[in-house]
Design a protein around this motif. Sequence first.
Motif, PDB file in Angstrom:
ATOM      1  N   THR A  68       0.854  -1.195   0.000  1.00  0.00           N
ATOM      2  CA  THR A  68       0.000   0.000   0.000  1.00  0.00           C
ATOM      3  C   THR A  68       0.886   1.240   0.000  1.00  0.00           C
ATOM      4  OG1 THR A  68      -0.198   0.642   2.330  1.00  0.00           O
ATOM      5  CG2 THR A  68      -1.471  -1.290   1.632  1.00  0.00           C
ATOM      6  N   PHE A 180      -6.061   2.423  -7.067  1.00  0.00           N
ATOM      7  CA  PHE A 180      -4.646   2.061  -7.169  1.00  0.00           C
ATOM      8  C   PHE A 180      -3.870   3.112  -7.962  1.00  0.00           C
ATOM      9  CE2 PHE A 180      -6.878  -1.867  -6.400  1.00  0.00           C
ATOM     10  CZ  PHE A 180      -6.019  -2.607  -5.612  1.00  0.00           C
ATOM     11  N   LEU A 189      -1.829  -0.137  -3.843  1.00  0.00           N
ATOM     12  CA  LEU A 189      -3.087   0.340  -3.263  1.00  0.00           C
ATOM     13  C   LEU A 189      -2.909   1.753  -2.696  1.00  0.00           C
ATOM     14  CD1 LEU A 189      -6.004  -0.122  -2.360  1.00  0.00           C
ATOM     15  CD2 LEU A 189      -5.106  -1.275  -0.324  1.00  0.00           C
TER      16      LEU A 189
END
Length: 239
Positions: A68, A180, A189
């Motif tokens: 992420t 994304f 992400l």
Amino acid sequence: MQRGKLLYTGKAKSIYATDDPSLVLIHYRDDTSVGDGARIEQLENKGKINNQFNAFIMQLLQENGIETHFVELLSAEESIVKHLDMSPVECVVRNLAAGSMCRRLGVEEGLKLEPATFEFFLKNDELHDPMINDSLIETFGWASKQEVAEMKEQTFKVNDVLKKLFADAGLILADFKLEFGRSEGKMVLGDEFSPDGCRIWDAKTLKKLDKDRYRQQLGGVTEGYIEVAERLGMTLDLS
Ligand code: TMP
């Protein structure tokens, strides 16, 4: 780290440059909106709740092998994240039918969807986020074929991790939306995971504890978000 130039203002978050070009600062505001920005209000503490909610979820996803953009919490309502080149594609997974799926397909809210469904939407307020598909994404260049595959795979992985997290707290994750962006050749992400972008119901009573409380004018919006956070084991700083 301090706020530099304002780079982007979204409906609920503002993005600032930092002194490191590979990082940006996200300020989660108290603004909440429906109808693609048609109705906007301030809900006290929503920025702080969503910032800390998102940090908790993103860290958990990272621990489960999902990359992420999250780097660190800067304050109660600010986070530092990796600067991604965002795709305008929104990825939605549904475990139970709700919202636009019920309107589109005439199915009842709460219908179990097995296997979970996957939909792409285009992030575009003026067009009211139309549903799109792999072919349109490739032709219009919103993401490559490879990136589409990566987003889809990661979104299902997120569903596996979070469905269990919520179920263990007596909650149902009915659906959610992810966004994304590109970083070093990969889709990572970005954006946020908070009750603003998903549907969470109490498993026994089916009480709604997410943004549908605002959309459907049920009241107790941030109270619902706080209840979910506490049941997932978060300690929120709302001072
Ligand atoms: P929908 O039922 O309106 O299509 O939304 C599905 C889920 O995705 C719901 O939890 C809300 C979330 N979502 C957003 O947060 N923003 C969006 O732009 C879209 C299309 C969905």
